[in-house]
Design a protein around this motif. Sequence first.
Motif, mmCIF file in Angstrom:
data_model
loop_
_atom_site.group_PDB
_atom_site.id
_atom_site.type_symbol
_atom_site.label_atom_id
_atom_site.label_comp_id
_atom_site.label_asym_id
_atom_site.label_seq_id
_atom_site.Cartn_x
_atom_site.Cartn_y
_atom_site.Cartn_z
ATOM 1 N N ARG A 92 0.835 -1.203 0.000
ATOM 2 C CA ARG A 92 0.000 0.000 0.000
ATOM 3 C C ARG A 92 0.873 1.258 0.000
ATOM 4 O O ARG A 92 2.047 1.211 0.359
ATOM 5 C CB ARG A 92 -0.909 0.007 1.219
ATOM 6 C CG ARG A 92 -0.165 0.264 2.524
ATOM 7 C CD ARG A 92 -1.157 0.493 3.653
ATOM 8 N NE ARG A 92 -0.497 0.625 4.919
ATOM 9 C CZ ARG A 92 -0.124 1.787 5.455
ATOM 10 N NH1 ARG A 92 -0.332 2.910 4.810
ATOM 11 N NH2 ARG A 92 0.463 1.818 6.635
ATOM 12 N N CYS A 146 -12.322 6.766 -0.775
ATOM 13 C CA CYS A 146 -12.383 5.305 -0.946
ATOM 14 C C CYS A 146 -13.765 4.864 -1.401
ATOM 15 O O CYS A 146 -13.887 3.999 -2.283
ATOM 16 C CB CYS A 146 -11.993 4.613 0.363
ATOM 17 S SG CYS A 146 -10.249 4.814 0.780
ATOM 18 N N ALA A 150 -14.451 2.993 -4.916
ATOM 19 C CA ALA A 150 -15.115 1.685 -4.963
ATOM 20 C C ALA A 150 -16.309 1.733 -5.908
ATOM 21 O O ALA A 150 -16.511 0.821 -6.719
ATOM 22 C CB ALA A 150 -15.548 1.257 -3.561
ATOM 23 N N GLU A 161 -19.300 -1.267 1.083
ATOM 24 C CA GLU A 161 -18.371 -2.339 1.487
ATOM 25 C C GLU A 161 -17.015 -2.198 0.792
ATOM 26 O O GLU A 161 -15.980 -2.400 1.414
ATOM 27 C CB GLU A 161 -18.973 -3.719 1.210
ATOM 28 C CG GLU A 161 -20.049 -4.114 2.195
ATOM 29 C CD GLU A 161 -19.575 -4.076 3.649
ATOM 30 O OE1 GLU A 161 -18.511 -4.658 3.970
ATOM 31 O OE2 GLU A 161 -20.276 -3.459 4.466
ATOM 32 N N GLY A 162 -17.047 -1.869 -0.478
ATOM 33 C CA GLY A 162 -15.790 -1.670 -1.204
ATOM 34 C C GLY A 162 -15.009 -0.499 -0.643
ATOM 35 O O GLY A 162 -13.784 -0.545 -0.531
ATOM 36 N N LYS A 164 -15.114 0.564 2.484
ATOM 37 C CA LYS A 164 -14.528 0.130 3.760
ATOM 38 C C LYS A 164 -13.257 -0.683 3.518
ATOM 39 O O LYS A 164 -12.249 -0.512 4.210
ATOM 40 C CB LYS A 164 -15.520 -0.715 4.554
ATOM 41 C CG LYS A 164 -16.651 0.066 5.166
ATOM 42 C CD LYS A 164 -17.591 -0.887 5.898
ATOM 43 C CE LYS A 164 -18.903 -0.230 6.247
ATOM 44 N NZ LYS A 164 -19.866 -1.189 6.797
ATOM 45 N N TYR A 165 -13.328 -1.582 2.535
ATOM 46 C CA TYR A 165 -12.158 -2.407 2.211
ATOM 47 C C TYR A 165 -10.979 -1.535 1.771
ATOM 48 O O TYR A 165 -9.860 -1.698 2.260
ATOM 49 C CB TYR A 165 -12.504 -3.425 1.116
ATOM 50 C CG TYR A 165 -11.291 -4.173 0.631
ATOM 51 C CD1 TYR A 165 -10.808 -5.267 1.324
ATOM 52 C CD2 TYR A 165 -10.614 -3.754 -0.508
ATOM 53 C CE1 TYR A 165 -9.672 -5.940 0.903
ATOM 54 C CE2 TYR A 165 -9.474 -4.419 -0.941
ATOM 55 C CZ TYR A 165 -9.004 -5.506 -0.237
ATOM 56 O OH TYR A 165 -7.876 -6.151 -0.652
ATOM 57 N N LEU A 166 -11.239 -0.615 0.847
ATOM 58 C CA LEU A 166 -10.153 0.240 0.354
ATOM 59 C C LEU A 166 -9.575 1.108 1.469
ATOM 60 O O LEU A 166 -8.359 1.311 1.533
ATOM 61 C CB LEU A 166 -10.641 1.106 -0.805
ATOM 62 C CG LEU A 166 -10.959 0.361 -2.101
ATOM 63 C CD1 LEU A 166 -11.552 1.315 -3.133
ATOM 64 C CD2 LEU A 166 -9.732 -0.354 -2.655
ATOM 65 N N ARG A 168 -9.462 0.383 4.701
ATOM 66 C CA ARG A 168 -8.621 -0.488 5.538
ATOM 67 C C ARG A 168 -7.322 -0.808 4.828
ATOM 68 O O ARG A 168 -6.252 -0.833 5.444
ATOM 69 C CB ARG A 168 -9.351 -1.788 5.882
ATOM 70 C CG ARG A 168 -10.380 -1.606 6.981
ATOM 71 C CD ARG A 168 -10.821 -2.906 7.578
ATOM 72 N NE ARG A 168 -9.701 -3.558 8.248
ATOM 73 C CZ ARG A 168 -9.616 -4.876 8.446
ATOM 74 N NH1 ARG A 168 -10.595 -5.670 8.060
ATOM 75 N NH2 ARG A 168 -8.584 -5.399 9.058
ATOM 76 N N TRP A 169 -7.417 -1.039 3.518
ATOM 77 C CA TRP A 169 -6.215 -1.386 2.756
ATOM 78 C C TRP A 169 -5.211 -0.233 2.785
ATOM 79 O O TRP A 169 -4.034 -0.442 3.064
ATOM 80 C CB TRP A 169 -6.585 -1.740 1.305
ATOM 81 C CG TRP A 169 -5.388 -2.135 0.520
ATOM 82 C CD1 TRP A 169 -4.797 -3.364 0.499
ATOM 83 C CD2 TRP A 169 -4.597 -1.302 -0.315
ATOM 84 N NE1 TRP A 169 -3.695 -3.335 -0.304
ATOM 85 C CE2 TRP A 169 -3.551 -2.080 -0.813
ATOM 86 C CE3 TRP A 169 -4.677 0.036 -0.696
ATOM 87 C CZ2 TRP A 169 -2.589 -1.574 -1.676
ATOM 88 C CZ3 TRP A 169 -3.723 0.546 -1.547
ATOM 89 C CH2 TRP A 169 -2.697 -0.261 -2.027
#
Length: 188
Positions: A92, A146, A150, A161-162, A164-166, A168-169
């Motif tokens: 990252r 993010c 997404a 959800e996407g 949140k993932y991005l 966190r990433w």
Amino acid sequence: ALFAINKLAQAFRKSLDNIGKGQVQLAIGNWEFWYLRTADLFMSPEIAMMSIHQAGALANADAQSTLRAVGARRKVMVLPYAQDDDAAYAGRPYTPPAGFASWLEQSRCSGYGILHWTTRPLDIYLKNLSVQVWKHSRDQHLQETCDQMAERTFGGAARAEGGKYLARWVTEAPMFGRETTDLFIDRP
């Protein structure tokens, strides 16, 4: 050395003016903030200065003080980089700093640039800094960037959800590897 560099810059300025290119902004740059105060003493006031550094250095009180002092007399720009050759080359990017436009203003920076050599997976970093300086999205929170990315990449159903993932990433995923030694991985 800065005295000599100023003489070179003055010669470039004269040449540009002579060929009708007076609108070209000349600048010098270096890594980190330490050189700015010394360069400010030796360089002609029309020469802008650029400081290349990790975005995390923006919170440093000495860096802010230096930028404000030098920025009061000349154009100063920062060039935060998204990754580092030394131990953070893959994975990252750095987490983009929050409140970037406000920080630029408070630090008397006349602008910013991005120093990068790849786009993916650094695009969240680059996009967030970019949207933070636009009037309509000033200091936009990383989560919103993010979410937007997404949605743009995976469709509207993936926004929450996407996003949140991005998020966190870009804040938690590993950073590793080196480009400046013979070993790409130099630690267990």
